[in-house]
Design a protein around this motif. Sequence first.
Motif, PDB file in Angstrom:
ATOM      1  N   GLY A 112       0.777  -1.228   0.000  1.00 49.01           N
ATOM      2  CA  GLY A 112       0.000   0.000   0.000  1.00 49.01           C
ATOM      3  C   GLY A 112       0.810   1.281   0.000  1.00 49.01           C
ATOM      4  O   GLY A 112       0.268   2.365   0.254  1.00 49.01           O
ATOM      5  N   PHE A 113       2.100   1.206  -0.312  1.00 46.21           N
ATOM      6  CA  PHE A 113       2.909   2.423  -0.381  1.00 46.21           C
ATOM      7  C   PHE A 113       2.493   3.239  -1.604  1.00 46.21           C
ATOM      8  O   PHE A 113       2.274   2.695  -2.686  1.00 46.21           O
ATOM      9  CB  PHE A 113       4.390   2.096  -0.480  1.00 46.21           C
ATOM     10  N   THR A 114       2.423   4.551  -1.429  1.00 51.35           N
ATOM     11  CA  THR A 114       2.086   5.433  -2.549  1.00 51.35           C
ATOM     12  C   THR A 114       3.188   6.451  -2.847  1.00 51.35           C
ATOM     13  O   THR A 114       3.138   7.129  -3.868  1.00 51.35           O
ATOM     14  CB  THR A 114       0.786   6.206  -2.260  1.00 51.35           C
ATOM     15  N   ARG A 115       4.202   6.527  -1.959  1.00 54.93           N
ATOM     16  CA  ARG A 115       5.289   7.496  -2.134  1.00 54.93           C
ATOM     17  C   ARG A 115       6.541   6.899  -1.511  1.00 54.93           C
ATOM     18  O   ARG A 115       6.643   6.795  -0.291  1.00 54.93           O
ATOM     19  CB  ARG A 115       4.915   8.811  -1.455  1.00 54.93           C
ATOM     20  N   ILE A 116       7.489   6.493  -2.337  1.00 56.68           N
ATOM     21  CA  ILE A 116       8.689   5.838  -1.828  1.00 56.68           C
ATOM     22  C   ILE A 116       9.943   6.486  -2.397  1.00 56.68           C
ATOM     23  O   ILE A 116       9.963   6.942  -3.540  1.00 56.68           O
ATOM     24  CB  ILE A 116       8.692   4.321  -2.148  1.00 56.68           C
ATOM     25  N   GLY A 117      10.986   6.533  -1.576  1.00 53.17           N
ATOM     26  CA  GLY A 117      12.284   7.012  -2.031  1.00 53.17           C
ATOM     27  C   GLY A 117      13.081   5.863  -2.611  1.00 53.17           C
ATOM     28  O   GLY A 117      12.799   4.698  -2.346  1.00 53.17           O
ATOM     29  N   ILE A 118      14.093   6.180  -3.413  1.00 55.79           N
ATOM     30  CA  ILE A 118      14.908   5.136  -4.036  1.00 55.79           C
ATOM     31  C   ILE A 118      16.380   5.503  -3.970  1.00 55.79           C
ATOM     32  O   ILE A 118      16.761   6.668  -4.164  1.00 55.79           O
ATOM     33  CB  ILE A 118      14.484   4.898  -5.508  1.00 55.79           C
ATOM     34  N   LEU A 119      17.209   4.509  -3.675  1.00 53.23           N
ATOM     35  CA  LEU A 119      18.661   4.640  -3.707  1.00 53.23           C
ATOM     36  C   LEU A 119      19.224   3.556  -4.611  1.00 53.23           C
ATOM     37  O   LEU A 119      18.641   2.476  -4.736  1.00 53.23           O
ATOM     38  CB  LEU A 119      19.250   4.491  -2.298  1.00 53.23           C
ATOM     39  N   GLY A 120      20.380   3.814  -5.223  1.00 52.85           N
ATOM     40  CA  GLY A 120      21.021   2.835  -6.091  1.00 52.85           C
ATOM     41  C   GLY A 120      21.979   3.523  -7.042  1.00 52.85           C
ATOM     42  O   GLY A 120      22.531   4.576  -6.726  1.00 52.85           O
ATOM     43  N   THR A 121      22.162   2.938  -8.214  1.00 54.46           N
ATOM     44  CA  THR A 121      22.984   3.592  -9.225  1.00 54.46           C
ATOM     45  C   THR A 121      22.213   4.760  -9.831  1.00 54.46           C
ATOM     46  O   THR A 121      20.991   4.878  -9.682  1.00 54.46           O
ATOM     47  CB  THR A 121      23.371   2.623 -10.357  1.00 54.46           C
ATOM     48  N   ARG A 122      22.927   5.608 -10.554  1.00 56.75           N
ATOM     49  CA  ARG A 122      22.289   6.774 -11.179  1.00 56.75           C
ATOM     50  C   ARG A 122      21.142   6.352 -12.086  1.00 56.75           C
ATOM     51  O   ARG A 122      20.051   6.948 -12.055  1.00 56.75           O
ATOM     52  CB  ARG A 122      23.329   7.561 -11.978  1.00 56.75           C
ATOM     53  N   THR A 123      21.365   5.322 -12.898  1.00 60.14           N
ATOM     54  CA  THR A 123      20.323   4.888 -13.834  1.00 60.14           C
ATOM     55  C   THR A 123      19.108   4.352 -13.102  1.00 60.14           C
ATOM     56  O   THR A 123      17.968   4.653 -13.466  1.00 60.14           O
ATOM     57  CB  THR A 123      20.879   3.816 -14.788  1.00 60.14           C
ATOM     58  N   VAL A 124      19.321   3.557 -12.076  1.00 59.99           N
ATOM     59  CA  VAL A 124      18.205   3.004 -11.310  1.00 59.99           C
ATOM     60  C   VAL A 124      17.396   4.121 -10.664  1.00 59.99           C
ATOM     61  O   VAL A 124      16.157   4.114 -10.694  1.00 59.99           O
ATOM     62  CB  VAL A 124      18.720   2.017 -10.245  1.00 59.99           C
ATOM     63  N   MET A 125      18.091   5.101 -10.075  1.00 58.68           N
ATOM     64  CA  MET A 125      17.385   6.200  -9.415  1.00 58.68           C
ATOM     65  C   MET A 125      16.678   7.096 -10.426  1.00 58.68           C
ATOM     66  O   MET A 125      15.498   7.430 -10.256  1.00 58.68           O
ATOM     67  CB  MET A 125      18.368   7.008  -8.561  1.00 58.68           C
ATOM     68  N   ALA A 126      17.392   7.489 -11.475  1.00 56.38           N
ATOM     69  CA  ALA A 126      16.820   8.418 -12.451  1.00 56.38           C
ATOM     70  C   ALA A 126      15.638   7.805 -13.196  1.00 56.38           C
ATOM     71  O   ALA A 126      14.685   8.507 -13.552  1.00 56.38           O
ATOM     72  CB  ALA A 126      17.892   8.863 -13.444  1.00 56.38           C
ATOM     73  N   SER A 127      15.681   6.496 -13.420  1.00 54.98           N
ATOM     74  CA  SER A 127      14.593   5.816 -14.132  1.00 54.98           C
ATOM     75  C   SER A 127      13.491   5.361 -13.198  1.00 54.98           C
ATOM     76  O   SER A 127      12.491   4.789 -13.647  1.00 54.98           O
ATOM     77  CB  SER A 127      15.145   4.599 -14.889  1.00 54.98           C
ATOM     78  N   ALA A 173      20.928  10.434   2.736  1.00 56.24           N
ATOM     79  CA  ALA A 173      20.009  10.584   1.604  1.00 56.24           C
ATOM     80  C   ALA A 173      18.654   9.956   1.924  1.00 56.24           C
ATOM     81  O   ALA A 173      17.599  10.538   1.635  1.00 56.24           O
ATOM     82  CB  ALA A 173      20.608   9.943   0.355  1.00 56.24           C
ATOM     83  N   ALA A 174      18.681   8.773   2.531  1.00 52.90           N
ATOM     84  CA  ALA A 174      17.437   8.097   2.880  1.00 52.90           C
ATOM     85  C   ALA A 174      16.641   8.894   3.908  1.00 52.90           C
ATOM     86  O   ALA A 174      15.420   9.060   3.780  1.00 52.90           O
ATOM     87  CB  ALA A 174      17.741   6.701   3.413  1.00 52.90           C
ATOM     88  N   GLN A 175      17.328   9.383   4.921  1.00 49.35           N
ATOM     89  CA  GLN A 175      16.632  10.111   5.979  1.00 49.35           C
ATOM     90  C   GLN A 175      16.001  11.391   5.446  1.00 49.35           C
ATOM     91  O   GLN A 175      14.884  11.759   5.847  1.00 49.35           O
ATOM     92  CB  GLN A 175      17.594  10.431   7.121  1.00 49.35           C
ATOM     93  N   ARG A 176      16.676  12.062   4.510  1.00 51.75           N
ATOM     94  CA  ARG A 176      16.100  13.271   3.927  1.00 51.75           C
ATOM     95  C   ARG A 176      14.851  12.946   3.103  1.00 51.75           C
ATOM     96  O   ARG A 176      13.876  13.705   3.096  1.00 51.75           O
ATOM     97  CB  ARG A 176      17.130  14.010   3.079  1.00 51.75           C
ATOM     98  N   LEU A 177      14.887  11.834   2.389  1.00 55.28           N
ATOM     99  CA  LEU A 177      13.708  11.434   1.608  1.00 55.28           C
ATOM    100  C   LEU A 177      12.522  11.140   2.532  1.00 55.28           C
ATOM    101  O   LEU A 177      11.363  11.420   2.175  1.00 55.28           O
ATOM    102  CB  LEU A 177      14.031  10.207   0.753  1.00 55.28           C
ATOM    103  N   ILE A 178      12.795  10.601   3.692  1.00 54.17           N
ATOM    104  CA  ILE A 178      11.729  10.315   4.662  1.00 54.17           C
ATOM    105  C   ILE A 178      11.251  11.612   5.328  1.00 54.17           C
ATOM    106  O   ILE A 178      10.046  11.913   5.353  1.00 54.17           O
ATOM    107  CB  ILE A 178      12.219   9.324   5.733  1.00 54.17           C
ATOM    108  N   ASP A 179      12.174  12.381   5.858  1.00 52.36           N
ATOM    109  CA  ASP A 179      11.822  13.545   6.678  1.00 52.36           C
ATOM    110  C   ASP A 179      11.382  14.759   5.868  1.00 52.36           C
ATOM    111  O   ASP A 179      10.441  15.461   6.260  1.00 52.36           O
ATOM    112  CB  ASP A 179      13.017  13.950   7.550  1.00 52.36           C
TER     113      ASP A 179
END
Length: 229
Positions: A112-127, A173-179
């Motif tokens: 049921g997530f509707t808004r999630i952050g992503i970390l990884g390589t540039r291509t994975v994140m940008a896509s 980076a993860a904490q900023r996406l959450i907060d």
Amino acid sequence: MQIGLIGGIGPAAQDYYTRRLIALFADARTPLDMTTVHADAPTLLGNLAADNRAGQAAIFAGLAERLQRAGAGCVAVTSIAGHFCREAFTPLSPLPVIDMIGAVAADVTAKGFTRIGILGTRTVMASRLYGGIASAEVIAPPLPELDAVHLAYAAMATAGTITPAQKTVFEAAAQRLIDEVGCQAILLGGTDLALAFDAETSAFPLVDCAAIHAEAIARHALAAHNGGD
């Protein structure tokens, strides 16, 4: 059914899949039959940067042929970055390909997530995980933080170990996406991010792509085993 893994992209990712599959088959009280072939992380990262999907797909197809000759009944790429060429690789593979992206998308929908952050390589994140998640908004870190995450991830994946500085980059980076962005969870868009995050101790929910993929691989092989393959 014997599982065929394309590993070596990089060492920590291969170790993660191996341990996870051993545990899943132990829980199922079924012997694990598995063969792993070695791809090359620097080669993949080079093809990823150049968006050389055909070249990397051809490499994967050759490795899948070796796995087929070894007796494997399916193949999976133990790299989220490696899925950038999945549409080119699947029709070339002599074995059924257990795809990660669809399995992750189903998991995100189920939770049921509707808004999630992503970390990884540039291509994975940008896509946004290759555009494979339709049920949730997938948000990457902003520049220049996205570049910092990519560089830290590429170095970590190649070495198979994480440094304190790299861990700090990922955690911040993860904490900023959450907060600051209001993400409900962080999607680990790189197998090696298991070196930085632990679902049992994390302060926020994680979508562990590699764990979801390993479970999909196990389900496929166990279903074939129970069906008498």
